[in-house]
Design a protein around this motif. Structure first.
Motif, PDB file in Angstrom:
ATOM      1  N   LYS A 131       0.855  -1.184   0.000  1.00 54.69           N
ATOM      2  CA  LYS A 131       0.000   0.000   0.000  1.00 54.69           C
ATOM      3  C   LYS A 131       0.893   1.236   0.000  1.00 54.69           C
ATOM      4  O   LYS A 131       1.948   1.255   0.646  1.00 54.69           O
ATOM      5  CB  LYS A 131      -0.905   0.024   1.236  1.00 54.69           C
ATOM      6  N   PHE A 132       0.471   2.284  -0.674  1.00 50.82           N
ATOM      7  CA  PHE A 132       1.319   3.471  -0.780  1.00 50.82           C
ATOM      8  C   PHE A 132       1.658   4.044   0.586  1.00 50.82           C
ATOM      9  O   PHE A 132       2.815   4.387   0.858  1.00 50.82           O
ATOM     10  CB  PHE A 132       0.645   4.554  -1.632  1.00 50.82           C
ATOM     11  N   ARG A 133       0.674   4.157   1.471  1.00 48.32           N
ATOM     12  CA  ARG A 133       0.917   4.765   2.782  1.00 48.32           C
ATOM     13  C   ARG A 133       1.912   3.928   3.596  1.00 48.32           C
ATOM     14  O   ARG A 133       2.734   4.482   4.331  1.00 48.32           O
ATOM     15  CB  ARG A 133      -0.395   4.921   3.545  1.00 48.32           C
ATOM     16  N   THR A 134       1.846   2.616   3.453  1.00 44.53           N
ATOM     17  CA  THR A 134       2.796   1.760   4.170  1.00 44.53           C
ATOM     18  C   THR A 134       4.206   2.011   3.671  1.00 44.53           C
ATOM     19  O   THR A 134       5.153   2.164   4.453  1.00 44.53           O
ATOM     20  CB  THR A 134       2.438   0.275   3.981  1.00 44.53           C
ATOM     21  N   GLU A 136       5.308   4.660   2.051  1.00 45.59           N
ATOM     22  CA  GLU A 136       5.706   6.027   2.367  1.00 45.59           C
ATOM     23  C   GLU A 136       6.229   6.108   3.799  1.00 45.59           C
ATOM     24  O   GLU A 136       7.301   6.690   4.047  1.00 45.59           O
ATOM     25  CB  GLU A 136       4.509   6.964   2.191  1.00 45.59           C
ATOM     26  N   LYS A 137       5.508   5.518   4.731  1.00 42.75           N
ATOM     27  CA  LYS A 137       5.935   5.543   6.123  1.00 42.75           C
ATOM     28  C   LYS A 137       7.257   4.803   6.305  1.00 42.75           C
ATOM     29  O   LYS A 137       8.151   5.262   7.032  1.00 42.75           O
ATOM     30  CB  LYS A 137       4.859   4.906   7.013  1.00 42.75           C
ATOM     31  N   ILE A 182       7.511  11.279  -2.766  1.00 44.19           N
ATOM     32  CA  ILE A 182       7.560  11.091  -1.312  1.00 44.19           C
ATOM     33  C   ILE A 182       8.631  12.024  -0.760  1.00 44.19           C
ATOM     34  O   ILE A 182       9.773  12.016  -1.232  1.00 44.19           O
ATOM     35  CB  ILE A 182       7.895   9.634  -0.935  1.00 44.19           C
TER      36      ILE A 182
END
Length: 417
Positions: A131-134, A136-137, A182
């Motif tokens: 997932k993108f948010r994963t 990115e974090k 990012i």
């Protein structure tokens, strides 16, 4: 013949399954079971799948999730529910190692940052990891801990050797990172002063004594579940302790220490262990033979030939005939260094890993051996030795302590008549 049975025998089109067509049957335990099939997008039929649950509805819901995974993965070994760390170990790492078009430096750099990716995504399955948010974090965490440039390298590895491989394995349809920026900041790789940091002679001695006294089994608990046994955990800890001792008394790089075989080990005139780093093993392609600088450590390490055996001085924990995996060795070292740092209250061991020993040994010997000798011992030139592996502050403090001791002794001596 019922409509349900006719429907169940109707040929499935690519991408279809028979989960909602078949009749559920009771199980001996009081639940419900369905037997179903799914036809993959490439036309292959996977038949005879059996799924059971408490109710027919639950069994169908469970079967749909399995079918979705099979369709997404193309029927291959990897599914969205597979652990991402397993994929990194079994697919990504070999893909980097076996890419003949990569330059050696690029390959080493990619393999060097792979453990950071693995650590940041550990605990996720492929579905949540991609997932993108994963991502990115994870990348922003890497940037904070290891520097922005390292995080950018990690993004490249994820794109080329994780996402691309998952697309090839029909697990992903596209890249979650494509076309998205990012913010990785501008954190420098390290804020330590030029020349690195070294342990004091007192801390260095305390660390060696502590390591030699450690029982690898102390504090190791039997795992409640999983593939690793108690003996495996103890073997990993023993490896980490002995690798730390080897590097602390030779200044070998991790990549060099892991590849030392017993046929590269010799003994000096005093019987002390020596290690030959060949051109093939050396990072700088400069062969050298170095002694283990502490006699007790030398004796301890030589005992491994009898007690552990194998081809490598410190090989894989459960098979010393094989080289110890780089990522696993780094993970074990990271854990041990922090534990020793806490036990002895040595801050540098909480924040530094194996390069600490090169700086420490070079600095402690700065007024004992010429710069040329020290540089040759570590396998690089004098300029790099001074720039990267000399802690000027520690060296000056040690020299000042010796100077102060000399002055105090001279002043306290009585005048001769």
């Amino acid at each position: 013949m019922t409509d349900t049975k006719k429907a169940a025998r109707t040929r499935l089109a690519p991408g279809e399954h028979s989960i909602d067509r078949v009749t559920a049957k009771p199980t001996a335990s009081g639940g419900q079971m369905i037997e179903w099939s799914v036809r993959l997008h490439d036309g292959r039929l996977i038949a005879g799948k059996r799924t059971q649950a408490r109710t027919a509805g639950d069994a169908r819901a469970k079967a749909r999730r399995i079918a979705d995974e099979l369709l997404a993965a193309g029927g291959g070994d990897w599914k969205r529910s597979s652990r991402i760390v397993d994929y990194l170990d079994q697919v990504t790492k070999p893909a980097i190692e076996n890419n003949a078009r990569l330059r050696v430096n690029s390959r080493d750099r990619y393999l060097n940052v792979l453990p950071y990716i693995r650590e940041a995504l550990d605990g996720h399955v492929i579905d949540t990891a991609m997932k993108f948010r994963t991502l990115e974090k994870a990348l922003q965490t890497i940037a904070t801990e290891h520097g922005s440039e390292t995080a950018r390298q990690c993004r490249g590895v994820i794109s080329k050797y994780v996402v691309a491989e998952l697309i090839r394995d029909d697990v992903l349809a596209g890249s979650p990172l494509a076309g998205v920026t990012i913010d990785l900041g501008s954190v420098k790789k390290s804020n330590k002063p030029a020349g690195g940091q070294a342990l004091s002679v007192d801390d260095y001695g305390r660390v060696l004594a502590h390591l030699l006294a450690l029982d690898p089994a102390d504090g190791i608990e039997r795992p409640k579940a999983g593939p690793y046994t108690l003996d495996h955990r103890i073997a990993v800890r023993r490896n980490a302790i002995d690798m730390m001792l080897l590097q602390a008394t030779t200044g070998l790089r991790s990549s060099e220490a892991r590849q030392i075989t017993w046929d590269l080990v010799g003994g000096g005139a005093d019987g002390r262990m020596t290690v030959t780093v060949t051109e093939q093993i050396s990072k700088t392609k400069k062969a050298r033979t170095v002694p283990v600088l502490d006699a007790a450590v030398s004796e301890h390490l030589l005992a491994r030939r009898t007690t552990i055996g194998g081809d490598y001085v410190i090989g894989a924990p459960t098979d010393p005939t094989k080289v110890w995996d780089k990522a696993n060795a780094q993970k074990a070292a990271r854990t041990l260094y922090r534990q020793i740092g806490d036990a002895l209250d040595v801050d540098l061991l909480r924040t530094h890993l194996t390069h600490l020993w090169r700086t420490t040994l070079n600095t402690l010997l700065i007024d004992v051996l010429p710069a040329e000798v020290r540089a040759a011992y570590f396998g690089h030139d004098v300029v790099q030795n001074q720039r990267s592996y000399t802690d000027v502050g520690t060296a000056m403090i040690a020299a000042a302590d010796r100077l102060g001791s000399t002055v105090r002794t001279t002043v306290s001596e009585p005048d001769t008549p």
